[in-house]
Design a protein around this motif. Structure first.
Motif, mmCIF file in Angstrom:
data_model
loop_
_atom_site.group_PDB
_atom_site.id
_atom_site.type_symbol
_atom_site.label_atom_id
_atom_site.label_comp_id
_atom_site.label_asym_id
_atom_site.label_seq_id
_atom_site.Cartn_x
_atom_site.Cartn_y
_atom_site.Cartn_z
ATOM 1 N N ALA A 112 44.433 28.489 54.016
ATOM 2 C CA ALA A 112 44.219 29.919 54.256
ATOM 3 C C ALA A 112 45.072 30.771 53.330
ATOM 4 N N TRP A 113 46.301 30.333 53.052
ATOM 5 C CA TRP A 113 47.176 31.103 52.166
ATOM 6 C C TRP A 113 46.590 31.203 50.758
ATOM 7 N N TRP A 114 45.953 30.109 50.302
ATOM 8 C CA TRP A 114 45.347 30.134 48.967
ATOM 9 C C TRP A 114 44.061 30.956 48.963
ATOM 10 N N ALA A 115 43.220 30.766 49.966
ATOM 11 C CA ALA A 115 41.934 31.470 50.008
ATOM 12 C C ALA A 115 42.107 32.977 50.103
ATOM 13 N N SER A 116 43.165 33.452 50.764
ATOM 14 C CA SER A 116 43.349 34.893 50.919
ATOM 15 C C SER A 116 43.619 35.588 49.594
ATOM 16 N N SER A 117 44.024 34.847 48.564
ATOM 17 C CA SER A 117 44.313 35.450 47.259
ATOM 18 C C SER A 117 43.198 35.244 46.248
ATOM 19 N N LEU A 118 42.056 34.701 46.680
ATOM 20 C CA LEU A 118 40.997 34.347 45.732
ATOM 21 C C LEU A 118 40.312 35.575 45.151
ATOM 22 N N GLU A 119 39.920 35.478 43.897
ATOM 23 C CA GLU A 119 39.047 36.438 43.241
ATOM 24 C C GLU A 119 37.656 35.815 43.205
ATOM 25 N N LEU A 120 36.717 36.415 43.947
ATOM 26 C CA LEU A 120 35.396 35.818 44.145
ATOM 27 C C LEU A 120 34.278 36.565 43.424
ATOM 28 N N SER A 121 34.629 37.507 42.565
ATOM 29 C CA SER A 121 33.584 38.353 41.968
ATOM 30 C C SER A 121 32.630 37.564 41.074
ATOM 31 N N ALA A 122 33.083 36.466 40.492
ATOM 32 C CA ALA A 122 32.220 35.690 39.593
ATOM 33 C C ALA A 122 31.389 34.650 40.325
ATOM 34 N N LEU A 123 31.619 34.478 41.614
ATOM 35 C CA LEU A 123 30.857 33.494 42.383
ATOM 36 C C LEU A 123 29.524 34.104 42.801
ATOM 37 N N SER A 124 28.432 33.535 42.339
ATOM 38 C CA SER A 124 27.113 34.093 42.608
ATOM 39 C C SER A 124 26.626 33.702 43.996
ATOM 40 N N PRO A 125 25.692 34.486 44.568
ATOM 41 C CA PRO A 125 25.127 34.112 45.867
ATOM 42 C C PRO A 125 24.459 32.745 45.847
ATOM 43 N N GLY A 126 23.814 32.395 44.730
ATOM 44 C CA GLY A 126 23.163 31.100 44.642
ATOM 45 C C GLY A 126 24.148 29.950 44.727
#
Length: 284
Positions: A170-184
């Protein structure tokens, strides 16, 4: 008419999969709201007729004008602001007004929609609203265009629940940058995790490594060394879903950030195929 799936990109670059409300459903919702407004207006007119004999003509006319404005404009503004985008008609039909960025409708937006609705619905009998909704890819009427809103259906097909967040990630996921992850890509990972128990171990391990490699290449920061790929996918999808809910419900809980764990961890599925480490090493 079948409601078409659309995507809404939030201010945090999280993509929400929503069902855009189509014209027939919105028309029924509008008719319900119209009946509510007419009934409320008739009741008000009865009260106005009772008190008109006790007031002078100018004051009586002023009260009638103010009451008309309050009923026609005040009803949608008050209801949609108080219920975060729902009127009585929308509640009955399972609809909700949301911002273009996926957030809840705000007072300013509800006011713009109500003022535009007075013109396009009441003054012109809904003609401009119907034409604009047919032209708009997202079924927007003029009020939605000016207010920056869209009407969605909350009764669309239900997706399986998202994966559970691994507490140690959870500590790692809370800092993720997800803008490049596509819906597909996110959908592919979700389908894999839901079907993983049904796959043969060699196939499951190979698919987990390949999908996780593709996902990690589009997020940052990379996962801690030695994390099994299944955990990486579960953490990314759980965090993505949490941000969607936080955007729509700002008061929603967030995952507490526990201290970084030590790895390697025990994979949640069968051991990986022979000849490969049980840890997941991100690309690059």
């Amino acid at each position: 008419m079948v409601m078409a799936p659309e995507t809404v990109v939030t201010g945090d670059a999280v993509v929400l999969d929503v069902q855009i409300a189509q014209l027939p459903v919105r028309a029924v919702s509008a008719l319900i709201d119209l009946c509510v407004v007419v009934i409320g207006y008739l009741l008000g007119m009865l009260l106005w007729a009772v008190t008109i004999t006790q007031l002078d003509e100018a004051l009586s006319a002023a009260i009638l004008i103010i009451f008309t404005v309050l009923v026609i404009i005040g009803y949608p503004v008050v209801f949609e602001t108080a219920t975060r985008g729902r009127s009585l008609g929308k509640i009955a039909m399972g609809l909700r007004v949301v911002s273009d960025d996926g957030g809840p409708e705000r007072f300013r937006q509800a006011l713009f929609r109500a003022l535009a609705g007075f013109v396009e619905i009441w003054m012109f009998m809904g003609g401009p609203a119907v034409i604009c909704s047919l032209i708009s890819p997202k079924g927007k009427r003029i009020g939605d265009v000016f207010a920056g809103t869209v009407v969605i259906s909350e009764r669309g097909p239900k997706l399986p629940p998202p994966p559970v967040m691994p507490p140690s990630l959870a500590w790692w996921a809370s800092s993720l940058e997800l803008s490049a992850l596509s819906p597909g890509q996110a959908e592919l990972a979700r389908q894999f995790l839901s079907r993983a128990p049904q796959l043969a171990p060699p196939v499951r391990d190979e698919m987990a490594y390949r999908i996780a490699t593709d996902v990690v290449a589009r997020i940052s920061p990379p996962p801690p060394p030695g994390v099994p790929p299944q955990y990486v996918l579960a953490a990314v999808l759980a965090e993505r879903h949490r941000r969607e809910l936080a955007r729509l419900r700002p008061a929603g809980p967030a995952y507490p950030p526990p201290p970084p764990p030590s790895y390697p961890m025990t994979p949640p599925v069968a051991p990986v195929s022979p000849g490969r480490d049980d840890g997941f090493v991100p690309p690059g």
